[in-house]
Design an enzyme around this catalytic site. Structure first.
Site, short mmCIF file in Angstrom:
data_model
loop_
_atom_site.label_atom_id
_atom_site.label_comp_id
_atom_site.label_asym_id
_atom_site.label_seq_id
_atom_site.Cartn_x
_atom_site.Cartn_y
_atom_site.Cartn_z
N HIS A 130 -7.12 -4.81 3.02
CA HIS A 130 -8.32 -5.55 3.40
C HIS A 130 -9.31 -5.67 2.24
CE1 HIS A 130 -9.99 -1.46 4.34
NE2 HIS A 130 -11.11 -2.01 3.93
N ASP A 160 -2.15 -1.26 5.73
CA ASP A 160 -3.41 -1.56 5.05
C ASP A 160 -3.40 -1.04 3.62
OD1 ASP A 160 -5.91 -2.66 4.74
OD2 ASP A 160 -6.99 -0.93 5.53
N SER A 232 -13.52 1.99 0.81
CA SER A 232 -12.17 1.53 1.12
C SER A 232 -11.32 1.45 -0.14
CB SER A 232 -12.22 0.15 1.78
OG SER A 232 -12.62 0.23 3.11
#
Length: 491
Positions: A130, A160, A232
């Site tokens: 992402h 992911d 992230s």
């Protein structure tokens, strides 16, 4: 910020969220053994300075730029048919379509940021899918503020995870630890770029392992180290500064850290990276069952007024066996309870997911299970999503073994051409096998125009899925036209 999964009861109203400033993140890895750090004296806090010094240079800042685009959108005006035509579209105006019309809109340029981890000295970086999803441009900034343009080698939405690459040498690569060896309660650091605060380190402990979050990776490392937007793709490291996980999401009522974050274990990361490098895509193995933790199943049955005795309160209860799947072929049935895989005890579904995520279609596993409280065993041959054991290949630009750059304006004028991608270096791979020389200018591949490296990369990936061969057209630096056939499959 992207919502990953709702995992809370209505009373709590908490959600798990990916950790990026508008959706991005990073991570890295290497395999050199980490030195042992001496434990702090009894009663003193653990010293994490060594871990920070080791990990910080390996974690990068990733900027994802999505350029402005023209898109066609449909909109609705419920009164349009009536007021634009007094006969409600009977004579063509308004078309009697309930006011639905289309128009073109210009989307704004968007910039998002996240983190990543350098896993090799030659520029491979792991981050979250992402973080890089939808990028037109990717810029990577190292801890020493050096900047590089990056390209996506491969990405996997299910786990992911994404693998990107920059053209660098002698880069600081992180040491990769085995996440299976991580213990609940041990100290860890989360390293990344949260909330625009680059090169940030936060400390906490491993709060749980094999935590299922309902979607994607169902075997996460849970930590109470502060994790926020922008973390992230960053690194979760142990006290030796070795990577144990890639930070991916938080569990929060507000979208910011209030307690727990979750990281993708390195055992899964290593498998994904290896698959992307070797095959261009993740080889996902399927066991072919649906089920839940035994204790969860027993609790559900008790709520219905049913008494259940499966012979154990630990393991995986099989609620459904998928037709023609690996479990069905091995004779497993609904109501069986899986207790061990390859001799490793499995108490909850997240542990099973972690084991299977490290396998590929065609791999064999031995399962111990209970049927009517009696011990049984079976050998399963894992399958892919299509129900067979074939390897799915998706070639990447690296298979060509070359370096490229768009031609300059002076080259365009000199050769009287409008575009092209020049081969700067041939260092082995398919280009060398096909005889494509250094300096050759690629203009078309498989009847598609090639102006940028991204154009060539897309064509290579698409070709590997359908017709695994490249028909290259272009010109030599002298202006002479040239043609090459480049097979992508191994002999």
């Amino acid at each position: 910020m992207k919502k990953i999964v709702n995992v809370a009861t209505p009373a709590v109203c908490a959600v798990a969220l990916v950790l990026s400033v508008v959706a991005f993140n990073k991570t890295n890895a290497a395999t050199t053994p980490a030195p042992v750090v001496a434990a702090a004296p009894a009663g003193q806090p653990v010293d994490l300075t060594f871990a920070a010094e080791k990990a910080l240079p390996c974690v990068v800042y990733i900027k994802n730029t999505q350029n402005s685009k023209v898109q066609t959108v449909e909109y609705s005006d419920p009164f349009e048919d009536f007021f634009s035509d007094p006969f409600g579209g009977f004579f063509g105006r308004g078309q009697g379509n309930g006011g639905r019309r289309q128009r073109q809109v210009q989307t704004p340029k968007r910039v998002a940021a996240g983190s990543g981890v350098i896993i090799s000295t030659d520029g491979y970086i792991v981050t979250n899918n992402h973080v890089v999803d939808g990028a037109d441009e990717l810029m990577v900034t190292l801890n020493d503020n050096k900047e590089y343009s990056a390209r996506i080698i491969g990405a996997d939405a299910t786990t992911d995870l994404a693998l990107i690459k920059i053209d660098g040498k002698n880069l600081p690569a992180i040491v990769i630890a085995n996440s299976d060896d991580v213990k609940v309660g041990e100290w860890v650091l989360a390293v990344g770029n949260p909330l625009g605060l680059n090169n940030t380190v936060t400390a906490g402990i491993v709060s749980a392992k094999a935590r299922s979050m309902g979607q994607g990776v169902s075997s996460m490392i849970q930590t109470d180290a502060a994790i926020n937007q922008g973390n992230s793709g960053g690194a979760l490291v142990n006290t030796n500064g070795a990577l144990i996980g890639i930070n991916a999401m938080i569990y929060s009522q507000t979208g910011s850290n209030i307690g727990y974050g979750f990281a993708i274990p390195t055992t899964i990361m290593n498998k994904v990276v290896d698959d992307i490098k070797k095959y261009g895509t993740v080889q996902r193995a399927m066991i072919g069952i649906q089920g839940s933790d035994v204790n969860a199943y027993v609790d559900q049955e008790k709520e219905k007024g049913n008494e259940v005795d499966l012979g154990t309160m630990e393991g995986i209860y099989i609620a459904k066996v998928i037709d023609d799947g690996a479990a069905a072929d091995a004779g497993l049935k609904e109501g069986d309870v899986i207790t061990h895989i390859d001799g490793q005890k499995v108490s909850k579904f997240g542990e099973l997911q972690n084991i299977i995520a490290q396998k590929r279609p065609g791999d064999k596993i031995t399962i111990n299970y209970l049927r009517n409280k009696k011990k049984q065993s079976a050998t399963l041959t894992l399958k892919n999503e299509k129900g067979n054991t074939k390897v799915v290949k998706d070639a990447d630009l690296d298979i060509l073994g070359g370096q490229f750059k768009p031609i300059s304006d002076s080259q365009k004028e000199q050769l009287n051409i409008g575009y092209g991608l020049q081969v700067l270096k041939v260092s082995g791979g398919k280009l060398k096998d096909a005889g494509v020389p250094q300096g050759f200018i690629i203009q078309r591949v498989n009847d598609q125009t090639v102006k940028t490296i991204e154009d060539l990369q897309k064509i290579v990936k698409d070709a590997s899925k359908s017709k695994p061969v490249l028909w290259i057209e272009g010109v030599y630096p002298t202006g002479k036209k040239g043609y090459f056939t480049v097979p992508l499959e191994e002999e």
